[in-house]
Write a protein that holds these residues in place. Structure first.
Motif, mmCIF file in Angstrom:
data_model
loop_
_atom_site.group_PDB
_atom_site.id
_atom_site.type_symbol
_atom_site.label_atom_id
_atom_site.label_comp_id
_atom_site.label_asym_id
_atom_site.label_seq_id
_atom_site.Cartn_x
_atom_site.Cartn_y
_atom_site.Cartn_z
ATOM 1 N N PHE A 28 6.486 -7.780 -120.561
ATOM 2 C CA PHE A 28 5.744 -8.964 -120.140
ATOM 3 C C PHE A 28 6.355 -9.518 -118.866
ATOM 4 C CE2 PHE A 28 5.065 -13.594 -120.261
ATOM 5 C CZ PHE A 28 3.679 -13.615 -120.293
ATOM 6 N N ASP A 29 5.535 -9.679 -117.831
ATOM 7 C CA ASP A 29 6.006 -10.202 -116.545
ATOM 8 C C ASP A 29 5.832 -11.723 -116.550
ATOM 9 O OD1 ASP A 29 6.670 -10.727 -113.930
ATOM 10 O OD2 ASP A 29 5.621 -8.976 -113.121
ATOM 11 N N SER A 30 6.831 -12.407 -117.062
ATOM 12 C CA SER A 30 6.740 -13.865 -117.214
ATOM 13 C C SER A 30 6.662 -14.577 -115.869
ATOM 14 C CB SER A 30 7.939 -14.379 -118.010
ATOM 15 O OG SER A 30 9.158 -14.013 -117.378
ATOM 16 N N ALA A 31 7.408 -14.081 -114.877
ATOM 17 C CA ALA A 31 7.395 -14.727 -113.560
ATOM 18 C C ALA A 31 6.010 -14.619 -112.920
ATOM 19 C CB ALA A 31 8.442 -14.089 -112.655
ATOM 20 N N LEU A 32 5.387 -13.461 -113.021
ATOM 21 C CA LEU A 32 4.053 -13.262 -112.447
ATOM 22 C C LEU A 32 3.019 -14.128 -113.151
ATOM 23 C CD1 LEU A 32 2.081 -11.775 -110.604
ATOM 24 C CD2 LEU A 32 1.990 -9.940 -112.307
ATOM 25 N N VAL A 33 3.063 -14.168 -114.465
ATOM 26 C CA VAL A 33 2.111 -14.989 -115.224
ATOM 27 C C VAL A 33 2.293 -16.464 -114.897
ATOM 28 C CG1 VAL A 33 1.451 -15.731 -117.547
ATOM 29 C CG2 VAL A 33 1.872 -13.309 -117.066
ATOM 30 N N SER A 34 3.538 -16.901 -114.748
ATOM 31 C CA SER A 34 3.806 -18.299 -114.402
ATOM 32 C C SER A 34 3.236 -18.640 -113.032
ATOM 33 C CB SER A 34 5.308 -18.563 -114.442
ATOM 34 O OG SER A 34 5.605 -19.888 -114.070
ATOM 35 N N ARG A 35 3.436 -17.757 -112.058
ATOM 36 C CA ARG A 35 2.887 -18.006 -110.715
ATOM 37 C C ARG A 35 1.361 -17.993 -110.734
ATOM 38 N NH1 ARG A 35 6.715 -14.093 -109.239
ATOM 39 N NH2 ARG A 35 5.029 -12.627 -108.720
ATOM 40 N N ALA A 36 0.782 -17.098 -111.512
ATOM 41 C CA ALA A 36 -0.679 -17.025 -111.600
ATOM 42 C C ALA A 36 -1.252 -18.311 -112.195
ATOM 43 C CB ALA A 36 -1.089 -15.822 -112.441
ATOM 44 N N ARG A 37 -0.586 -18.855 -113.205
ATOM 45 C CA ARG A 37 -1.058 -20.105 -113.799
ATOM 46 C C ARG A 37 -0.951 -21.263 -112.808
ATOM 47 N NH1 ARG A 37 1.813 -19.364 -119.747
ATOM 48 N NH2 ARG A 37 0.079 -18.220 -120.747
ATOM 49 N N GLU A 38 0.118 -21.280 -112.042
ATOM 50 C CA GLU A 38 0.264 -22.333 -111.029
ATOM 51 C C GLU A 38 -0.823 -22.234 -109.964
ATOM 52 O OE1 GLU A 38 4.177 -21.940 -109.494
ATOM 53 O OE2 GLU A 38 5.185 -22.681 -111.303
ATOM 54 N N GLN A 39 -1.133 -21.018 -109.542
ATOM 55 C CA GLN A 39 -2.175 -20.837 -108.537
ATOM 56 C C GLN A 39 -3.545 -21.203 -109.081
ATOM 57 O OE1 GLN A 39 -1.915 -16.875 -106.942
ATOM 58 N NE2 GLN A 39 0.203 -17.119 -106.266
ATOM 59 N N ILE A 40 -3.790 -20.896 -110.341
ATOM 60 C CA ILE A 40 -5.060 -21.270 -110.965
ATOM 61 C C ILE A 40 -5.186 -22.791 -111.044
ATOM 62 C CG2 ILE A 40 -6.292 -21.266 -113.175
ATOM 63 C CD1 ILE A 40 -5.357 -18.380 -113.554
ATOM 64 N N GLN A 41 -4.102 -23.452 -111.414
ATOM 65 C CA GLN A 41 -4.120 -24.910 -111.463
ATOM 66 C C GLN A 41 -4.359 -25.502 -110.079
ATOM 67 O OE1 GLN A 41 -0.604 -26.616 -113.174
ATOM 68 N NE2 GLN A 41 -1.316 -28.720 -112.986
ATOM 69 N N LEU A 42 -3.741 -24.909 -109.066
ATOM 70 C CA LEU A 42 -3.935 -25.378 -107.699
ATOM 71 C C LEU A 42 -5.378 -25.186 -107.252
ATOM 72 C CD1 LEU A 42 -2.734 -26.497 -105.089
ATOM 73 C CD2 LEU A 42 -2.124 -24.146 -104.442
ATOM 74 N N LEU A 43 -5.978 -24.054 -107.607
ATOM 75 C CA LEU A 43 -7.371 -23.805 -107.245
ATOM 76 C C LEU A 43 -8.302 -24.799 -107.935
ATOM 77 C CD1 LEU A 43 -7.666 -19.893 -107.271
ATOM 78 C CD2 LEU A 43 -8.111 -21.419 -105.341
ATOM 79 N N GLU A 44 -8.018 -25.106 -109.191
ATOM 80 C CA GLU A 44 -8.847 -26.078 -109.916
ATOM 81 C C GLU A 44 -8.760 -27.459 -109.266
ATOM 82 O OE1 GLU A 44 -8.605 -24.149 -114.422
ATOM 83 O OE2 GLU A 44 -7.221 -25.732 -113.802
ATOM 84 N N GLU A 45 -7.560 -27.860 -108.863
ATOM 85 C CA GLU A 45 -7.401 -29.151 -108.186
ATOM 86 C C GLU A 45 -8.101 -29.141 -106.823
ATOM 87 O OE1 GLU A 45 -3.232 -29.664 -107.970
ATOM 88 O OE2 GLU A 45 -2.965 -30.122 -110.107
ATOM 89 N N THR A 46 -8.034 -28.030 -106.122
ATOM 90 C CA THR A 46 -8.701 -27.916 -104.824
ATOM 91 C C THR A 46 -10.211 -28.027 -104.976
ATOM 92 O OG1 THR A 46 -6.924 -26.494 -104.006
ATOM 93 C CG2 THR A 46 -8.995 -26.465 -102.784
#
Length: 242
Positions: free
Chosen positions: A37-55
């Motif tokens: 499991f790539d925890s760092a990649l999943v964490s970054r992906a969730r942050e980017q998704i949250q940023l896109l939703e806010e945008t």
């Protein structure tokens, strides 16, 4: 630093998290067993998704052009699909091979903490359900979750991934001429065996296979019948003389 290392660093820097997530999703989908499991990649992906939703919320409040909003929404949907599908694939493997995974420290180390708790919970719930509904009503010696009877020397009722199955591979760079094991020799032996069994020529066999699809039942039957035996040296010589 060598030129090859420079190219590798530049390629890694140019690879986006979406592409990395897509690669992890493809690898997980193609692999028979669960991968790390790539925890760092999943964490970054969730942050980017949250940023896109806010945008997108900001664009909606500020009346940004609908075409721009739709493009950002499409990017968000793609990222959500990849992340959800990646996590869902892993959960499906855990549910299917929960007992097999729980017996191996190496496989358990590949799971995230949440996945480890999920695997433990699934295993406990399944064992409890089987015990209450079936196993408690069976005679002694046949009431095991993992073994058929006392005579079983191993856990013969635990589903395991087929590690010897075929997988599809894609190289990241040109590797030149490459051969996996002795697959070429095995294919040649199979072709010779087929020709001897049916009294035909290699060209006719290959022509017939080209007409069939991979999902045709006849080719599966043919493969199963012909791979059960291998011709002797005398048969090879006789065939080659022909």
């Amino acid at each position: 630093m060598s030129s090859w290392e420079d190219e590798e660093s530049a390629s890694a820097a140019a690879t986006t998290d979406v592409e990395l997530l897509k690669r992890a999703w493809r690898n997980e989908k193609a692999a028979p067993e669960i991968l790390h499991f790539d925890s760092a990649l999943v964490s970054r992906a969730r942050e980017q998704i949250q940023l896109l939703e806010e945008t997108l919320d900001d664009f909606t409040d500020n009346g940004v052009d609908d075409l721009v909003v739709s493009l950002y929404q499409m990017d968000l949907d793609r990222s959500l699909f990849l992340l959800r599908s990646y996590l869902r694939l892993r959960l499906q493997k855990i549910e299917k091979y929960m007992t097999y995974i729980s017996k191996s420290d190496d496989l358990l180390s590949r799971l995230s903490q949440q996945e480890q708790r999920f695997a433990k919970s699934c295993k406990e719930n399944m064992e409890k359900h089987l015990e209450q509904s079936v196993l408690s009503k069976l005679p002694y010696g046949y009431d095991s979750v993992t073994r058929q009877s006392l005579s079983s020397t191993e856990d013969d009722m635990v589903p395991e991934p087929q590690l010897d199955t075929f997988v599809f591979c894609k190289t990241k760079s040109d590797v030149g001429a490459f051969q996996l094991d002795d697959i070429g020799r095995k294919l040649w032996i199979w072709l010779l065996t087929t020709c001897m069994s049916f009294g035909t020529s290699p060209s006719r066999v290959l022509s017939r296979l080209a007409e069939l699809t991979l999902f045709d039942a006849s080719i599966k039957t043919l493969l199963r019948l012909l791979t059960d035996r291998q011709p002797s040296v005398q048969e090879y010589s006789k065939f080659l003389v022909r």
